[in-house]
Every structure is written in C-alpha cells, then in structure tokens.
Design a protein around this motif. Structure first.
Motif, PDB file in Angstrom:
ATOM      1  N   ALA A  10       0.855  -1.192   0.000  1.00  0.00           N
ATOM      2  CA  ALA A  10       0.000   0.000   0.000  1.00  0.00           C
ATOM      3  C   ALA A  10       0.886   1.235   0.000  1.00  0.00           C
ATOM      4  CB  ALA A  10      -0.916  -0.007   1.217  1.00  0.00           C
ATOM      5  N   ARG A  11       1.063   1.808  -1.161  1.00  0.00           N
ATOM      6  CA  ARG A  11       1.952   2.964  -1.322  1.00  0.00           C
ATOM      7  C   ARG A  11       1.146   4.260  -1.297  1.00  0.00           C
ATOM      8  NH1 ARG A  11       4.758   3.803  -6.813  1.00  0.00           N
ATOM      9  NH2 ARG A  11       5.141   6.013  -6.640  1.00  0.00           N
ATOM     10  N   TYR A  12       1.542   5.168  -0.440  1.00  0.00           N
ATOM     11  CA  TYR A  12       0.848   6.453  -0.322  1.00  0.00           C
ATOM     12  C   TYR A  12       1.250   7.413  -1.438  1.00  0.00           C
ATOM     13  CZ  TYR A  12      -1.355  10.447   1.904  1.00  0.00           C
ATOM     14  OH  TYR A  12      -2.171  11.519   2.166  1.00  0.00           O
ATOM     15  N   LYS A  13       2.499   7.390  -1.818  1.00  0.00           N
ATOM     16  CA  LYS A  13       3.032   8.372  -2.772  1.00  0.00           C
ATOM     17  C   LYS A  13       2.850   7.933  -4.222  1.00  0.00           C
ATOM     18  CE  LYS A  13       5.381  11.205   0.121  1.00  0.00           C
ATOM     19  NZ  LYS A  13       5.529  12.584   0.164  1.00  0.00           N
ATOM     20  N   SER A  14       1.693   7.438  -4.559  1.00  0.00           N
ATOM     21  CA  SER A  14       1.411   7.049  -5.938  1.00  0.00           C
ATOM     22  C   SER A  14       1.540   8.259  -6.853  1.00  0.00           C
ATOM     23  CB  SER A  14      -0.016   6.490  -6.025  1.00  0.00           C
ATOM     24  OG  SER A  14      -0.409   6.339  -7.364  1.00  0.00           O
ATOM     25  N   SER A  15       2.171   8.065  -7.991  1.00  0.00           N
ATOM     26  CA  SER A  15       2.352   9.186  -8.921  1.00  0.00           C
ATOM     27  C   SER A  15       1.035   9.577  -9.599  1.00  0.00           C
ATOM     28  CB  SER A  15       3.411   8.846  -9.964  1.00  0.00           C
ATOM     29  OG  SER A  15       3.053   7.677 -10.662  1.00  0.00           O
ATOM     30  N   ARG A  16       0.178   8.611  -9.831  1.00  0.00           N
ATOM     31  CA  ARG A  16      -1.094   8.904 -10.508  1.00  0.00           C
ATOM     32  C   ARG A  16      -2.193   9.362  -9.556  1.00  0.00           C
ATOM     33  NH1 ARG A  16      -0.183   3.583 -13.631  1.00  0.00           N
ATOM     34  NH2 ARG A  16      -0.845   2.880 -11.607  1.00  0.00           N
ATOM     35  N   LEU A  17      -2.195   8.805  -8.320  1.00  0.00           N
ATOM     36  CA  LEU A  17      -3.255   9.133  -7.369  1.00  0.00           C
ATOM     37  C   LEU A  17      -2.695   9.102  -5.941  1.00  0.00           C
ATOM     38  CD1 LEU A  17      -6.265   9.787  -7.009  1.00  0.00           C
ATOM     39  CD2 LEU A  17      -6.718   7.334  -7.008  1.00  0.00           C
ATOM     40  N   PHE A  48      -0.683  -9.002   6.334  1.00  0.00           N
ATOM     41  CA  PHE A  48       0.198  -7.863   6.581  1.00  0.00           C
ATOM     42  C   PHE A  48       0.048  -6.840   5.461  1.00  0.00           C
ATOM     43  CE2 PHE A  48       1.914 -11.491   8.687  1.00  0.00           C
ATOM     44  CZ  PHE A  48       2.363 -11.004   9.902  1.00  0.00           C
ATOM     45  N   ILE A  49       0.053  -5.568   5.838  1.00  0.00           N
ATOM     46  CA  ILE A  49       0.041  -4.497   4.850  1.00  0.00           C
ATOM     47  C   ILE A  49       1.420  -3.839   4.909  1.00  0.00           C
ATOM     48  CG2 ILE A  49      -0.958  -2.309   4.129  1.00  0.00           C
ATOM     49  CD1 ILE A  49      -3.075  -4.663   6.133  1.00  0.00           C
ATOM     50  N   ALA A  50       2.076  -3.783   3.760  1.00  0.00           N
ATOM     51  CA  ALA A  50       3.416  -3.204   3.654  1.00  0.00           C
ATOM     52  C   ALA A  50       3.297  -1.794   3.083  1.00  0.00           C
ATOM     53  CB  ALA A  50       4.282  -4.078   2.752  1.00  0.00           C
ATOM     54  N   THR A  51       3.788  -0.824   3.828  1.00  0.00           N
ATOM     55  CA  THR A  51       3.668   0.564   3.402  1.00  0.00           C
ATOM     56  C   THR A  51       4.919   1.359   3.740  1.00  0.00           C
ATOM     57  OG1 THR A  51       2.283   2.552   3.513  1.00  0.00           O
ATOM     58  CG2 THR A  51       2.546   1.313   5.558  1.00  0.00           C
ATOM     59  N   GLU A  52       5.109   2.445   3.019  1.00  0.00           N
ATOM     60  CA  GLU A  52       6.227   3.353   3.280  1.00  0.00           C
ATOM     61  C   GLU A  52       5.776   4.569   4.071  1.00  0.00           C
ATOM     62  OE1 GLU A  52       4.403   5.998   0.248  1.00  0.00           O
ATOM     63  OE2 GLU A  52       4.113   3.991   1.004  1.00  0.00           O
ATOM     64  N   ASN A  53       4.486   4.587   4.452  1.00  0.00           N
ATOM     65  CA  ASN A  53       3.892   5.807   4.976  1.00  0.00           C
ATOM     66  C   ASN A  53       3.327   5.627   6.385  1.00  0.00           C
ATOM     67  OD1 ASN A  53       1.189   7.544   5.147  1.00  0.00           O
ATOM     68  ND2 ASN A  53       2.707   8.658   3.933  1.00  0.00           N
ATOM     69  N   LYS A  54       3.727   6.505   7.296  1.00  0.00           N
ATOM     70  CA  LYS A  54       3.263   6.438   8.688  1.00  0.00           C
ATOM     71  C   LYS A  54       1.756   6.656   8.808  1.00  0.00           C
ATOM     72  CE  LYS A  54       6.371   5.680  11.902  1.00  0.00           C
ATOM     73  NZ  LYS A  54       6.226   4.550  12.798  1.00  0.00           N
ATOM     74  N   LYS A  55       1.176   7.471   7.942  1.00  0.00           N
ATOM     75  CA  LYS A  55      -0.261   7.732   7.995  1.00  0.00           C
ATOM     76  C   LYS A  55      -1.040   6.426   7.741  1.00  0.00           C
ATOM     77  CE  LYS A  55      -3.594  11.130   6.358  1.00  0.00           C
ATOM     78  NZ  LYS A  55      -3.803  12.301   5.518  1.00  0.00           N
ATOM     79  N   ILE A  56      -0.632   5.674   6.728  1.00  0.00           N
ATOM     80  CA  ILE A  56      -1.266   4.384   6.446  1.00  0.00           C
ATOM     81  C   ILE A  56      -0.980   3.421   7.593  1.00  0.00           C
ATOM     82  CG2 ILE A  56      -1.256   2.361   4.938  1.00  0.00           C
ATOM     83  CD1 ILE A  56      -0.663   4.276   2.599  1.00  0.00           C
ATOM     84  N   PHE A  57       0.267   3.362   8.045  1.00  0.00           N
ATOM     85  CA  PHE A  57       0.668   2.477   9.136  1.00  0.00           C
ATOM     86  C   PHE A  57      -0.201   2.715  10.365  1.00  0.00           C
ATOM     87  CE2 PHE A  57       3.153   1.352  12.845  1.00  0.00           C
ATOM     88  CZ  PHE A  57       3.711   0.129  12.500  1.00  0.00           C
ATOM     89  N   MET A  69       6.544  -1.373   7.978  1.00  0.00           N
ATOM     90  CA  MET A  69       7.129  -0.222   7.294  1.00  0.00           C
ATOM     91  C   MET A  69       8.203  -0.714   6.330  1.00  0.00           C
ATOM     92  SD  MET A  69       5.645   2.613   8.110  1.00  0.00           S
ATOM     93  CE  MET A  69       6.813   3.808   7.465  1.00  0.00           C
ATOM     94  N   THR A  70       8.139  -0.197   5.123  1.00  0.00           N
ATOM     95  CA  THR A  70       9.113  -0.543   4.095  1.00  0.00           C
ATOM     96  C   THR A  70       9.764   0.734   3.572  1.00  0.00           C
ATOM     97  OG1 THR A  70       7.369  -0.537   2.425  1.00  0.00           O
ATOM     98  CG2 THR A  70       7.936  -2.677   3.394  1.00  0.00           C
ATOM     99  N   TYR A  82       8.421  -8.072  -1.259  1.00  0.00           N
ATOM    100  CA  TYR A  82       9.690  -8.766  -1.022  1.00  0.00           C
ATOM    101  C   TYR A  82      10.372  -8.235   0.236  1.00  0.00           C
ATOM    102  CZ  TYR A  82      14.529 -10.226  -1.515  1.00  0.00           C
ATOM    103  OH  TYR A  82      15.773 -10.731  -1.261  1.00  0.00           O
ATOM    104  N   GLU A  83      10.433  -6.914   0.366  1.00  0.00           N
ATOM    105  CA  GLU A  83      11.079  -6.311   1.532  1.00  0.00           C
ATOM    106  C   GLU A  83      10.357  -6.705   2.818  1.00  0.00           C
ATOM    107  OE1 GLU A  83      11.793  -1.884   3.246  1.00  0.00           O
ATOM    108  OE2 GLU A  83      12.363  -2.168   1.143  1.00  0.00           O
ATOM    109  N   ALA A  84       9.037  -6.691   2.792  1.00  0.00           N
ATOM    110  CA  ALA A  84       8.253  -7.079   3.972  1.00  0.00           C
ATOM    111  C   ALA A  84       8.435  -8.558   4.285  1.00  0.00           C
ATOM    112  CB  ALA A  84       6.775  -6.761   3.746  1.00  0.00           C
ATOM    113  N   ALA A  85       8.455  -9.399   3.260  1.00  0.00           N
ATOM    114  CA  ALA A  85       8.582 -10.846   3.451  1.00  0.00           C
ATOM    115  C   ALA A  85       9.885 -11.208   4.163  1.00  0.00           C
ATOM    116  CB  ALA A  85       8.487 -11.562   2.106  1.00  0.00           C
ATOM    117  N   LYS A  86      10.930 -10.435   3.934  1.00  0.00           N
ATOM    118  CA  LYS A  86      12.211 -10.704   4.588  1.00  0.00           C
ATOM    119  C   LYS A  86      12.111 -10.526   6.107  1.00  0.00           C
ATOM    120  CE  LYS A  86      14.852  -7.941   2.156  1.00  0.00           C
ATOM    121  NZ  LYS A  86      16.037  -7.258   1.609  1.00  0.00           N
TER     122      LYS A  86
END
Length: 109
Positions: A10-17, A48-57, A69-70, A82-86
């Motif tokens: 779940a990426r917050y900083k999507s370029s399109r939206l 598990f939801i993998a995100t780069e964003n504290k707001k989503i977290f 957090m990724t 992949y990063e979360a799975a590790k």
C-alpha cells in the motif's frame, strides 16, 4: 504444513493518485476493502500491509491490522512485498495488490 501469509503493498506516494490506499470508496478506505477480502482467506494474524507511509501504518494499527514499514525506495508493489517478506517467517507469501477492492476470494485461494 505450509504457513501462508498475505502481504498487501500500500503505497501512499502514488504518482497517478497520491494517497490512494486511504481514499474512500462507498464509505470505506480502499485498503480496508482489500484487507477484509483477504481476511476471508487467512487469519488476521497472517495478513500484513506493507507501506512506506506512517499515515497508512497508523490508520491500520488503529484497526488492529498488521503493518510493516518498508523503504520509500521500493519501485513496485512486488518490491515492497519482497522487503516485507524478509521480515516475516512463512513458507508461502501471497501478493494481493492494495488497489484491488473487487478481487475475489477464489482468485486469492
């Protein structure tokens, strides 16, 4: 027996939206639609939801969902999974994209 876990990128900083995972569809955030469908396949403990964003977290933490957090450097959802799975201990990881609110349980299974 194999342990199966679902990871939803779940990426917050999507370029399109930007902010897409938290945009409401029919009164509910997109990421919650996807997570609730995934809960019909695995227990909440194995979701598990993998995100780069504290707001989503923080949003997911308040709703008792596991978040990881990724890095902001992940280029794709698959990189994020992949990063979360590790960081997890499982035999099988299922990647369910966070922007698929109409995915069928049978497709995940």
């Amino acid at each position: 027996m194999s342990k199966i876990q679902i990871i939803i990128p779940a990426r917050y900083k999507s370029s399109r939206l930007p902010g897409k995972p938290l945009i409401k569809i029919l009164g509910k955030e997109l990421i919650l639609h996807v997570a609730e469908i995934c809960e019909k396949v695995v227990s909440k403990d194995n979701l598990f939801i993998a995100t780069e964003n504290k707001k989503i977290f923080n949003f997911l933490k308040k709703r008792d969902y596991n978040s990881i957090m990724t890095s902001k450097k992940c280029l794709t959802g698959t990189d994020r999974v992949y990063e979360a799975a590790k960081k997890l201990n499982s035999n099988i990881f299922v990647n369910v994209q966070g922007d698929e609110p109409t995915i069928k349980v049978s497709d995940i299974k």
